[in-house]
Design a protein around this motif. Structure first.
Motif, short mmCIF file in Angstrom:
data_model
loop_
_atom_site.label_atom_id
_atom_site.label_comp_id
_atom_site.label_asym_id
_atom_site.label_seq_id
_atom_site.Cartn_x
_atom_site.Cartn_y
_atom_site.Cartn_z
N HIS A 115 -6.97 2.05 16.42
CA HIS A 115 -6.35 2.88 15.32
C HIS A 115 -7.28 3.42 14.57
O HIS A 115 -8.28 2.58 14.27
N PHE A 116 -7.63 4.70 14.14
CA PHE A 116 -8.68 5.09 13.50
C PHE A 116 -8.65 4.55 11.82
O PHE A 116 -9.64 3.96 11.54
N THR A 117 -7.55 4.15 11.41
CA THR A 117 -7.47 3.45 9.92
C THR A 117 -7.99 2.02 10.04
O THR A 117 -8.69 1.60 9.29
N ARG A 118 -7.17 1.44 11.11
CA ARG A 118 -7.86 -0.17 11.09
C ARG A 118 -9.39 0.03 11.62
O ARG A 118 -10.02 -1.08 11.11
N THR A 119 -9.84 0.70 12.16
CA THR A 119 -11.22 0.73 12.82
C THR A 119 -12.00 0.86 11.48
O THR A 119 -13.14 0.34 11.22
N ALA A 120 -11.56 1.71 10.67
CA ALA A 120 -12.45 2.23 9.29
C ALA A 120 -12.48 1.04 8.34
O ALA A 120 -13.47 0.63 7.78
N GLU A 121 -11.13 -0.05 8.43
CA GLU A 121 -11.22 -0.93 7.48
C GLU A 121 -12.13 -1.99 8.23
O GLU A 121 -12.85 -2.57 7.46
N VAL B 168 -11.84 1.76 20.22
CA VAL B 168 -10.95 1.76 21.42
C VAL B 168 -10.36 0.39 21.35
O VAL B 168 -9.14 -0.14 21.84
N GLU B 169 -10.91 -0.86 20.76
CA GLU B 169 -10.38 -2.28 20.74
C GLU B 169 -9.25 -2.46 19.71
O GLU B 169 -8.29 -2.98 19.83
#
Length: 295
Positions: A18-24, A14-15
């Motif tokens: 983006h799924f990709t940035r969350t994974a990183e 949520v913060e």
């Protein structure tokens, strides 16, 4: 109970938005992030995200989960920091002691708390048996007693001593056996014990406290000398309790030929490491008890 890792992943998503940035950010794979979100939705039985390709919006349920998850994770983070930090200047310090020592010690500990506002003093006045039991049951961090403890769960170390004093009404004249018999005894929870120690060491005819007529009884440490000040009898008390009585002009305090003192013992739970704040307060109390002005 919900998996905290799923909540952490959801809040991070949520913060970042983006799924990709969350994974990183979480050192995960993107499918791993998606899997955590699906498991969270399965757990609550509702959709948390309205997905639009690579974009998403929070559903009403998603907003509620996000709001409360952030609060819960923040509280857990604060708990983790406080436990790991073990600050000597923050937290509750739970102490128990007999009333006489407490009358002298508690105000000094409040001064210590004013100097370190992150601390909270939780002080209980109690007889020796109750002090021991509160330590055994982990309701107190440390305690003080006036006799050695036989409880295997506790360590018991002498820390100081306190004189026992004879208190009579002011103007009562010389201390004689006949004068004490005329006055009678003002009893208290430790009265027989204290009188036996002091009077037994100074009057050969003393055998037991029942030799004196009991003129009164009080279990309130601050009021035991009240009937003495009114001429109703004599009593024997530790020095700190006598010194705390506000009407000193109404009593006569006698140091007898053979002085007697009670040893004060420090109690802690055996084999259990205490927090830094408790170690610091023990050091402070030892310093107070060693000061002449504190006697």
């Amino acid at each position: 109970m919900v998996n905290l890792l799923w909540l952490q992943t959801f809040c991070a998503l949520v913060e970042t938005g983006h799924f990709t940035r969350t994974a990183e950010k979480l050192a995960m794979t993107q499918p791993g992030v998606s899997q955590h979100i699906r498991k969270l939705e399965d757990y609550y039985g509702c959709v948390l995200l309205n997905r639009r390709g690579k974009q998403f919006d929070l559903t009403d349920a998603g907003q509620q989960v996000h709001r409360q998850a952030r609060q819960a994770l923040a509280m857990l983070g604060e708990l983790d920091r406080s436990v790991r930090t073990d600050s000597p200047w923050e937290g509750v310090i739970r102490i128990a002691s007999p009333g006489s020592l407490g009358l002298k010690l508690y105000p000094a500990l409040l001064d210590y708390q004013r100097a370190h506002p992150g601390l909270s003093m939780d002080y209980v006045f109690a007889p020796n048996d109750s002090v021991e039991q509160s330590l055994v049951e982990n309701r107190r961090d440390l305690g003080f007693v006036t006799r050695t403890s036989t409880r295997a769960e506790l360590s018991c170390v002498p820390i100081s001593s306190e004189p026992l004093l004879l208190a009579m009404p002011a103007g009562g004249g010389a201390v004689t056996w006949e004068a004490l018999e005329r006055l009678g005894f003002i009893n208290h929870p430790d009265g027989a014990h204290h009188a036996s120690l002091l009077l037994g060491a100074n009057f050969p005819c003393f055998e037991q406290i029942s030799q004196f007529t009991q003129r009164g009884f009080s279990n309130q440490i601050g009021l035991i000398l009240e009937p003495v000040s009114r001429g109703l009898g004599f009593t024997v008390l530790p020095a700190h309790a006598v010194a705390a009585f506000p009407q000193q002009a109404s009593i006569a305090v006698h140091h007898l030929s053979n002085p007697v003192s009670e040893t004060l013992y420090l109690l802690k739970r055996r084999f259990q490491q205490v927090p830094q704040r408790v170690e610091m307060i023990i050091n402070h109390i030892e310093g107070l008890l060693a000061e002449k002005r504190f006697e």
